[in-house]
Design a protein around this motif. Structure first.
Motif, mmCIF file in Angstrom:
data_model
loop_
_atom_site.group_PDB
_atom_site.id
_atom_site.type_symbol
_atom_site.label_atom_id
_atom_site.label_comp_id
_atom_site.label_asym_id
_atom_site.label_seq_id
_atom_site.Cartn_x
_atom_site.Cartn_y
_atom_site.Cartn_z
ATOM 1 N N GLU A 29 1.092 -1.282 0.322
ATOM 2 C CA GLU A 29 -0.037 0.279 -0.331
ATOM 3 C C GLU A 29 0.969 0.984 -0.441
ATOM 4 N N GLY A 30 0.117 2.197 -0.542
ATOM 5 C CA GLY A 30 0.795 3.300 -0.415
ATOM 6 C C GLY A 30 1.603 3.888 -1.711
ATOM 7 N N VAL A 31 2.121 2.706 -2.819
ATOM 8 C CA VAL A 31 3.456 3.340 -3.378
ATOM 9 C C VAL A 31 2.104 3.258 -4.896
ATOM 10 N N GLU A 32 3.048 4.410 -5.257
ATOM 11 C CA GLU A 32 1.954 5.980 -6.325
ATOM 12 C C GLU A 32 1.746 4.892 -7.366
ATOM 13 N N LEU A 33 0.292 5.087 -7.670
ATOM 14 C CA LEU A 33 -0.434 4.808 -9.022
ATOM 15 C C LEU A 33 -1.389 5.372 -9.471
ATOM 16 N N ILE A 34 -1.122 4.949 -11.046
ATOM 17 C CA ILE A 34 -2.055 5.635 -11.856
ATOM 18 C C ILE A 34 -2.931 5.144 -12.622
ATOM 19 N N MET A 35 -3.905 4.962 -12.811
ATOM 20 C CA MET A 35 -4.741 4.182 -13.645
ATOM 21 C C MET A 35 -4.873 5.006 -14.709
ATOM 22 N N LYS A 36 -4.481 3.628 -15.357
ATOM 23 C CA LYS A 36 -5.287 3.309 -17.153
ATOM 24 C C LYS A 36 -6.367 3.687 -17.649
ATOM 25 N N PRO A 37 -6.881 3.845 -18.220
ATOM 26 C CA PRO A 37 -6.290 4.700 -19.727
ATOM 27 C C PRO A 37 -5.654 6.066 -19.348
ATOM 28 N N VAL A 38 -4.559 6.644 -19.244
ATOM 29 C CA VAL A 38 -3.837 7.598 -18.787
ATOM 30 C C VAL A 38 -4.229 9.121 -19.615
ATOM 31 N N GLN A 39 -4.704 9.924 -19.166
ATOM 32 C CA GLN A 39 -4.682 10.983 -19.987
ATOM 33 C C GLN A 39 -2.944 11.386 -19.932
ATOM 34 N N PRO A 40 -3.054 12.231 -20.980
ATOM 35 C CA PRO A 40 -1.485 12.668 -21.223
ATOM 36 C C PRO A 40 -1.410 14.018 -19.914
ATOM 37 N N MET A 41 -2.420 14.878 -19.684
ATOM 38 C CA MET A 41 -2.449 15.767 -18.374
ATOM 39 C C MET A 41 -2.208 15.106 -16.829
ATOM 40 N N GLU A 42 -3.406 13.816 -17.162
ATOM 41 C CA GLU A 42 -2.846 14.127 -15.086
ATOM 42 C C GLU A 42 -1.590 12.613 -15.191
ATOM 43 N N LEU A 43 -1.249 12.777 -16.663
ATOM 44 C CA LEU A 43 0.353 12.208 -16.462
ATOM 45 C C LEU A 43 0.950 12.882 -16.005
ATOM 46 N N LEU A 44 1.684 13.607 -17.421
ATOM 47 C CA LEU A 44 2.764 14.541 -16.200
ATOM 48 C C LEU A 44 2.186 15.667 -15.355
ATOM 49 N N ARG A 45 1.129 15.614 -15.527
ATOM 50 C CA ARG A 45 0.439 16.040 -13.315
ATOM 51 C C ARG A 45 1.377 15.231 -12.510
ATOM 52 N N ARG A 46 1.143 13.954 -12.849
ATOM 53 C CA ARG A 46 1.419 12.911 -11.518
ATOM 54 C C ARG A 46 2.934 12.823 -11.715
ATOM 55 N N VAL A 47 3.718 13.000 -12.769
ATOM 56 C CA VAL A 47 5.037 12.980 -13.010
ATOM 57 C C VAL A 47 5.904 13.931 -12.498
ATOM 58 N N ARG A 48 5.356 15.422 -12.873
ATOM 59 C CA ARG A 48 5.682 15.925 -11.387
ATOM 60 C C ARG A 48 5.343 16.364 -10.054
ATOM 61 N N GLU A 49 4.399 15.380 -9.734
ATOM 62 C CA GLU A 49 4.284 14.942 -8.673
ATOM 63 C C GLU A 49 5.447 14.192 -7.911
ATOM 64 N N VAL A 50 5.429 13.334 -8.044
ATOM 65 C CA VAL A 50 6.643 12.595 -7.624
ATOM 66 C C VAL A 50 7.907 12.813 -7.879
ATOM 67 N N LEU A 51 8.531 13.702 -9.182
ATOM 68 C CA LEU A 51 9.709 14.385 -8.559
ATOM 69 C C LEU A 51 9.920 15.175 -7.822
ATOM 70 N N GLU A 52 9.015 15.244 -7.594
ATOM 71 C CA GLU A 52 8.933 17.015 -6.500
ATOM 72 C C GLU A 52 8.656 16.896 -5.539
ATOM 73 N N ARG A 53 8.526 15.435 -4.670
ATOM 74 C CA ARG A 53 8.940 15.255 -3.503
ATOM 75 C C ARG A 53 9.561 14.996 -2.804
#
Ligand code: ADP
Ligand code: MG
Length: 662
Positions: free
Chosen positions: A638-662
């Protein structure tokens, strides 16, 4: 016979003795020369009669008589007072008063003496006999009284025990939800317990204790089976246990399980039969619920199975359509086409999400937020769903209602309910969403314990009958014409509410609108609530290096393109083995691993474990088209980062930034 003569004069005593010897030889004479001594001897010897002289020194005969009659030991001995003169009546009166029984005067007439003594002794004997009889009678009475009072005590105890057992029995009868019946086959007397009648909606005095009460209330189709079963039981062939329908006061039929046991005489004829009826409505309701849950489970599994591949396809369609849109000028014709493709793909993705939600297999991304805020957020675009003819009202509780929910899914619930309300109010009306609070106490039957946030959704539409109300949560149940209804809306609502450990109830009548009540557990204490009203920032571009592991070539190149276009350096891997190799080769430069969970050779979770061995701090963001429980069953912590498909490009970019900046 024994006689006592008391006389101070020795000569008198001798004369008496001589007379008695001659005329009353059976008499045994005891003599005493003083009153005191005479009284003592009378007590000791218990003579049959006493001859008492009056004139004596010291105590005279009167006093002696009084004392003799006053003592219990001597009171029954007849006293013959011996007077000096036959005619001395004053003396006789006094003698009688002192208790004397007869009189003789000196000198004795022998015939009178003998007769008097005999008479006295006879009287005494018969008195003694009487007394004895009375005494033994009294003793008998006493004995009998004692026996009776003992019996009475026992009876009382028995009665008390009986009353206790009766009270216990009636408490048990009252406590059980079963109705009791008892049938005396010889007298044809029937008994129904108050509960029996209550089950059919009657008070105890409203139904007669007669066989017809039962038989005339039986459903016509159940009469023959009941009679057959009774006959078979009377013949000793089978237990009496069957399900029947009994007509209630309201004219409806109550489903009961009817069980009974007969008693037989020595000849094998049934004498009596008693048993119970049990309301099985609730059990049947639960069976129905179970069937419903199983049905949903089955369809959910089907949906879950299709979801993975379908999502990959959708990711590609939606992804490229969105890229096309980015490349095209917004006023060109092709932009419109690409927009149509993206919109259609989004609708398809929504359908997939709907199916997953209904089967409770959608990954949920819960966050702590205020339920009131969610309603306010939905309110902003709900107007578009319900149209202008319908008035939208919201009543939000002023205090926050902290809940742990997936925002998108709760929105979905409200949208689905709004869409149905719109369909139920073709001529317009009022649609209300209110929030409330139920503390742990005021709950009804079957409600979960603990404090719950409540959403009440009501419309003033056409409502529904009971049969429809019962079935609305069934997947694919719709009363709408083909092409208009999918029958999935309420099933999705149901699934989402279940997944949030909540519950939903519907209350409706034809023509009287519909009210849905949804309860979701409150979360107490803990972190601050996340605001859901703040606008989402658009994702920034980045320059970091991202290792992408994805086995589907189409999805892989889509992700590659999205990330590259936004400035990222991308390294690609096709499977779990490759991602480990590439990470090992270039670990210093890789700031994020974006990885599918299901991949050939090594899956994402195994690859993740290896990568962590190389670099414990490595950041990983998983993507998956698989469902949450599937992933968890593959050992996803539990607690690992998961993004559900189908991935929306905007959502993907947002989540990628989120994890990178943590
Ligand atoms: P659909 O809307 O596609 O028919 P739903 O699962 O959303 O499927 O709803 C199932 C059925 O429940 C509807 O066809 C309708 O008969 C009934 N229903 C749901 N909500 C309402 C409502 N607010 N008022 C009246 N009937 C409703
Ligand atoms: Mg609907």
């Amino acid at each position: 016979m024994k006689l006592l003569a008391i006389d101070d004069n020795q000569d008198n005593l001798l004369t008496l003795s001589a007379l008695l010897k001659a005329f009353l030889p059976e008499a045994q004479l005891i003599t005493s020369q003083s009153a005191q001594d005479g009284i003592r001897r009378a007590g000791m010897e218990a003579p049959d009669a006493i001859l008492l002289d009056i004139q004596m020194p010291g105590m005279d005969g009167f006093e002696a008589a009084r004392r003799l009659k006053g003592s219990a030991a001597t009171q029954h001995i007849p006293i013959i007072l011996v007077t000096a003169h036959r005619s001395d009546s004053a003396c006789r009166v006094q003698g009688l008063e002192c208790g004397a029984d007869a009189f003789l005067s000196k000198p004795f007439d022998e015939a009178e003496l003998v007769a008097q003594i005999r008479a006295m002794v006879r009287i005494k004997r018969s008195e003694d006999a009487l007394r004895q009889e009375r005494d033994s009678l009294e003793a008998l009475v006493q004995r009998r009284t004692a026996q009776l009072s003992q019996a009475n005590v026992e009876l009382k105890e028995n009665l008390e025990r009986l009353a206790q057992s009766e009270a216990r029995y009636s408490r048990a009868v009252r406590g059980t939800s079963d109705g009791l019946w008892d049938w005396d086959l010889v007298s044809n007397d029937y008994y129904y317990s108050p509960r029996w009648k209550e089950l059919l909606g009657y008070a105890d005095d409203e139904l007669e204790n007669r066989p017809e009460t039962f038989f005339t209330r039986l459903h016509p189709d159940d009469l023959a089976p009941a009679q057959d079963s009774l006959c078979a039981h009377f013949l000793g062939q089978s237990p009496f246990d069957l399900e029947l329908r009994l007509r209630t006061r309201g004219g409806e039929y109550l489903r009961v399980r009817c069980r009974g046991q007969a008693e037989w005489d020595d000849a094998g004829d049934p004498l009596r039969m008693s048993g119970v009826i049990t309301d099985v409505t609730e059990r049947q309701l639960m069976e129905e619920q179970l069937r419903q849950a199983q049905k949903m489970e089955a369809i959910g599994q089907l949906a879950g199975g299709v979801a993975h591949d379908f999502n990959n396809v959708l990711t590609v369609i939606a992804g490229y359509a969105n890229i096309l849109k980015m490349d095209l000028p917004a006023d060109s014709a092709n932009y419109g086409l690409a927009d149509q493709i993206a919109a259609a793909a989004e609708r398809a993705a929504q359908l997939t999400r709907g199916l997953l939600a209904f089967s409770r297999k959608q990954a949920i991304a819960p966050q702590r937020c205020d339920l009131g805020e969610i309603v306010l957020r939905v309110e902003q675009f709900l107007g578009r769903v319900i149209g202008e003819d319908i008035q939208l009202r919201t009543e939000i509780l002023p205090e926050p209602l902290p809940v742990q929910v997936d925002l998108a899914q709760i929105e979905q619930v409200l949208i689905n309910l709004a869409a149905n309300a719109r369909d139920a109010m073709p001529g317009g009306g009022v649609f209300t969403i209110a929030t409330g609070l139920r503390d742990g106490n005021g709950r009804g039957y079957g409600d979960p314990a603990g404090p719950h946030a409540v959403i009440i959704v009501a419309d003033s539409g056409e409502g529904m009958d009971d049969e429809t109300s019962r079935r609305i949560f069934e997947p694919f149940f719709t009363t709408k014409e083909v092409g208009k209804g999918t029958g999935l809306g309420m099933a999705i609502v149901y699934g989402i509410v279940q997944q949030h450990k909540g519950n939903i109830k519907v209350s409706s009548k034809p023509g009287e609108g519909t009210v849905f009540t949804i309860e979701i557990p409150l979360v107490e204490g803990g972190a601050a609530l996340q605001s859901v009203l703040a606008p989402q920032p658009s994702p920034r571009n980045g320059t970091e290096t991202i290792l992408v592991a994805e086995d589907d070539p189409n999805v892989r190149s889509l992700v590659d393109m999205v990330l590259t276009r936004h400035g990222y350096q991308v390294i690609l891997a096709q499977d779990g083995e490759e991602v480990i190799h590439r990470f090992a080769a270039q670990q210093e430069g890789i700031e994020l691993v974006l990885m599918d969970i299901i991949m050939p050779r090594k899956n994402g979770i195994e690859a993740y474990a290896e990568i962590k061995k190389i670099q414990p701090e490595a950041k990983v963001l998983f993507t998956s088209g698989y469902t949450a429980d599937f992933i968890q069953s593959r050992g996803m912590e539990e607690g690992v980062e998961l993004i559900m498909k189908p991935v929306q490009p905007m959502e993907l970019l947002r989540r990628v930034r989120e994890v990178l900046e943590r």
